[in-house]
Design a protein around this motif. Structure first.
Motif, PDB file in Angstrom:
ATOM      1  N   SER A   1       4.320  -2.820  -0.636  1.00  0.00           N
ATOM      2  CA  SER A   1       3.377  -3.029   0.599  1.00  0.00           C
ATOM      3  C   SER A   1       3.227  -4.602   0.871  1.00  0.00           C
ATOM      4  O   SER A   1       3.104  -5.284  -0.045  1.00  0.00           O
ATOM      5  CB  SER A   1       1.997  -2.458   0.344  1.00  0.00           C
ATOM      6  OG  SER A   1       1.973  -1.010   0.295  1.00  0.00           O
TER       7      SER A   1
ATOM      8  N   PHE B   1       4.092  -9.724  11.528  1.00  0.00           N
ATOM      9  CA  PHE B   1       3.968  -8.297  11.177  1.00  0.00           C
ATOM     10  C   PHE B   1       3.639  -8.127   9.667  1.00  0.00           C
ATOM     11  O   PHE B   1       2.619  -7.282   9.626  1.00  0.00           O
ATOM     12  CB  PHE B   1       5.243  -7.270  11.537  1.00  0.00           C
ATOM     13  CG  PHE B   1       4.938  -5.962  11.455  1.00  0.00           C
ATOM     14  CD1 PHE B   1       4.074  -5.123  12.140  1.00  0.00           C
ATOM     15  CD2 PHE B   1       5.427  -5.091  10.302  1.00  0.00           C
ATOM     16  CE1 PHE B   1       3.779  -3.663  12.105  1.00  0.00           C
ATOM     17  CE2 PHE B   1       5.132  -3.925  10.151  1.00  0.00           C
ATOM     18  CZ  PHE B   1       4.241  -3.027  11.050  1.00  0.00           C
ATOM     19  N   VAL B   2       4.171  -8.784   8.829  1.00  0.00           N
ATOM     20  CA  VAL B   2       3.709  -8.437   7.388  1.00  0.00           C
ATOM     21  C   VAL B   2       2.702  -9.463   6.603  1.00  0.00           C
ATOM     22  O   VAL B   2       2.567  -9.199   5.468  1.00  0.00           O
ATOM     23  CB  VAL B   2       5.066  -8.562   6.270  1.00  0.00           C
ATOM     24  CG1 VAL B   2       6.070  -7.242   6.698  1.00  0.00           C
ATOM     25  CG2 VAL B   2       5.837  -9.726   6.287  1.00  0.00           C
TER      26      VAL B   2
ATOM     27  N   GLN C   1       2.830   6.512  11.559  1.00  0.00           N
ATOM     28  CA  GLN C   1       2.697   5.086  10.938  1.00  0.00           C
ATOM     29  C   GLN C   1       3.780   4.611  10.728  1.00  0.00           C
ATOM     30  O   GLN C   1       3.776   3.428  10.233  1.00  0.00           O
ATOM     31  CB  GLN C   1       1.693   5.012   9.908  1.00  0.00           C
ATOM     32  CG  GLN C   1       0.459   5.689  10.334  1.00  0.00           C
ATOM     33  CD  GLN C   1      -0.329   6.048   8.903  1.00  0.00           C
ATOM     34  OE1 GLN C   1      -0.470   4.861   8.246  1.00  0.00           O
ATOM     35  NE2 GLN C   1      -0.813   7.183   8.555  1.00  0.00           N
TER      36      GLN C   1
ATOM     37  N   GLU D   1      -0.732  -5.238   4.926  1.00  0.00           N
ATOM     38  CA  GLU D   1      -0.937  -3.931   4.902  1.00  0.00           C
ATOM     39  C   GLU D   1       0.344  -3.288   5.349  1.00  0.00           C
ATOM     40  O   GLU D   1       0.612  -2.100   5.481  1.00  0.00           O
ATOM     41  CB  GLU D   1      -2.028  -3.612   6.078  1.00  0.00           C
ATOM     42  CG  GLU D   1      -3.263  -3.783   5.676  1.00  0.00           C
ATOM     43  CD  GLU D   1      -4.283  -2.925   5.092  1.00  0.00           C
ATOM     44  OE1 GLU D   1      -4.180  -1.734   6.108  1.00  0.00           O
ATOM     45  OE2 GLU D   1      -4.852  -2.978   4.247  1.00  0.00           O
ATOM     46  N   HIS D   2       1.224  -4.121   6.169  1.00  0.00           N
ATOM     47  CA  HIS D   2       2.398  -3.895   7.009  1.00  0.00           C
ATOM     48  C   HIS D   2       3.710  -3.861   5.887  1.00  0.00           C
ATOM     49  O   HIS D   2       3.658  -5.067   5.293  1.00  0.00           O
ATOM     50  CB  HIS D   2       2.560  -4.523   8.153  1.00  0.00           C
ATOM     51  CG  HIS D   2       1.386  -4.168   9.123  1.00  0.00           C
ATOM     52  ND1 HIS D   2       0.904  -5.136   9.923  1.00  0.00           N
ATOM     53  CD2 HIS D   2       0.884  -3.083   9.408  1.00  0.00           C
ATOM     54  CE1 HIS D   2      -0.272  -4.581  10.416  1.00  0.00           C
ATOM     55  NE2 HIS D   2       0.007  -3.203  10.478  1.00  0.00           N
TER      56      HIS D   2
ATOM     57  N   HIS E   1       0.495   0.989  16.120  1.00  0.00           N
ATOM     58  CA  HIS E   1       0.044   0.670  14.877  1.00  0.00           C
ATOM     59  C   HIS E   1       0.575   0.977  13.747  1.00  0.00           C
ATOM     60  O   HIS E   1       0.052   1.643  12.769  1.00  0.00           O
ATOM     61  CB  HIS E   1      -1.579   0.861  14.835  1.00  0.00           C
ATOM     62  CG  HIS E   1      -2.349   0.399  16.023  1.00  0.00           C
ATOM     63  ND1 HIS E   1      -2.528  -1.052  16.154  1.00  0.00           N
ATOM     64  CD2 HIS E   1      -2.638   0.823  17.264  1.00  0.00           C
ATOM     65  CE1 HIS E   1      -3.122  -1.279  17.162  1.00  0.00           C
ATOM     66  NE2 HIS E   1      -3.345  -0.186  18.050  1.00  0.00           N
ATOM     67  N   SER E   2       2.082   0.633  13.835  1.00  0.00           N
ATOM     68  CA  SER E   2       3.041   1.186  12.522  1.00  0.00           C
ATOM     69  C   SER E   2       2.319   0.581  11.297  1.00  0.00           C
ATOM     70  O   SER E   2       1.927  -0.852  11.224  1.00  0.00           O
ATOM     71  CB  SER E   2       4.409   0.841  13.018  1.00  0.00           C
ATOM     72  OG  SER E   2       4.533   1.250  14.148  1.00  0.00           O
ATOM     73  N   LYS E   3       2.560   1.082  10.179  1.00  0.00           N
ATOM     74  CA  LYS E   3       2.234   0.285   8.948  1.00  0.00           C
ATOM     75  C   LYS E   3       3.637  -0.022   8.107  1.00  0.00           C
ATOM     76  O   LYS E   3       3.885  -0.958   7.600  1.00  0.00           O
ATOM     77  CB  LYS E   3       1.429   1.356   8.001  1.00  0.00           C
ATOM     78  CG  LYS E   3      -0.085   1.285   8.359  1.00  0.00           C
ATOM     79  CD  LYS E   3      -1.048   1.853   7.111  1.00  0.00           C
ATOM     80  CE  LYS E   3      -2.372   1.520   7.613  1.00  0.00           C
ATOM     81  NZ  LYS E   3      -3.222   2.430   6.570  1.00  0.00           N
TER      82      LYS E   3
END
Length: 283
Positions: free
Chosen positions: A28, A173-174, A75, A178-179, A145-147
């Protein structure tokens, strides 16, 4: 540290190819670069992770679940090389389609990103250049809201300016941890900029899965002649390759090797060179 994606012992057999007990993870908050020559098994691994092909063996866990149910699919943002959406749609019409597919679809975020990327919302996708189509695919992947983002050769064939824009977006993004992103790419210089880990697949097997910094900061290549090569301690050699005028030897600690062999030329290794030596070199 939890993993956004865990692949363990993934196996798939085709007539002329075997994906052979592939195992690696995407922690993650990280970007993992998947590299390997054409036909090495990168796309097969990605397709199996997304449930697009049936695996024979192994366990795949996405965002903590082994079953790809509707909530998990919501997700995951996916971007493939080439056309990701029906070409007769415009971005405006694509928005309506996506609203029906994703419960978490964020219309405001979508139109904000279209504007940021200077993408016309009323033009048909078939009128877009390759770079514009890729920006649209990434815009859509970011708008529900992709993870976990999974990109398969998404930056190939794009000009350097567009690629740079996209790499900046991926890094942003990361940032919140959480992404996470899994990105397969032939452009290893892109991965040198953004990846935290590199996974090399060759002939259906994982050759290594290592932190990128270890590869770029510690690995090295000894360049020498035949006499010097014969004098090397063979336990220092990961792989070697005989070229026309020199031997190239991949080593895992270039500073240590420079001290051990002061007369040898030990140079830093790029991801590209490391991959080439593993694929074309000898043990």
């Amino acid at each position: 540290m939890t993993n956004a994606l865990t692949i363990s012992g993934l196996t798939k057999t085709y007539k002329d190819f075997i994906l052979d007990h592939v195992s690696f993870a995407v922690p993650s908050g990280s970007i993992v670069g998947l590299i390997g020559e054409n036909g090495a098994g990168k796309s097969t691994t990605i397709n199996a992770s997304l449930g697009l092909i049936q695996k024979e063996d192994g366990i795949i866990s996405v965002l903590g679940k082994e079953k790809l149910d509707r909530d998990i699919k919501e997700q995951i943002g996916v971007v493939f090389d080439g056309s990701n959406y029906p070409e007769i749609l415009s971005p405006q019409k694509l928005n309506r389609v996506m609203k029906n597919i994703y419960k978490s679809w964020d219309e405001q975020a979508y139109f904000r990103l279209l504007k940021q990327f200077s993408l016309p919302s009323d033009k048909q996708i078939k009128q877009f250049s390759k770079g514009m189509k890729m920006k649209l695919a990434i815009t859509a992947a970011f708008s529900h809201h992709s993870k976990l983002l999974i990109l398969d050769e998404a930056t190939s064939g794009l000009d350097p300016v567009v690629r740079d824009d996209i790499l900046d977006m991926l890094l942003d993004f990361v940032q919140d941890e959480e992404h996470s992103i899994l990105v397969s790419s032939h452009i290893t210089s892109d991965l040198e900029k953004i990846a935290d880990y590199i996974v090399l697949i060759h002939k259906g097997k994982v050759i290594f899965s290592k932190p990128k910094d270890e590869l770029t900061e510690q690995y090295g290549i000894i360049k020498c002649g035949a006499a010097q090569f014969d004098a090397l301690d063979k336990s220092d050699i990961i792989v070697y390759r005989k070229m026309d005028y020199e031997w190239q030897i991949l080593v895992s600690d270039r500073e240590k090797m420079q001290k051990k062999y002061p007369k040898a030329m030990v140079v830093p290794a790029t991801i590209d060179e490391i991959m080439l030596l593993y694929v074309k070199g000898e043990k």
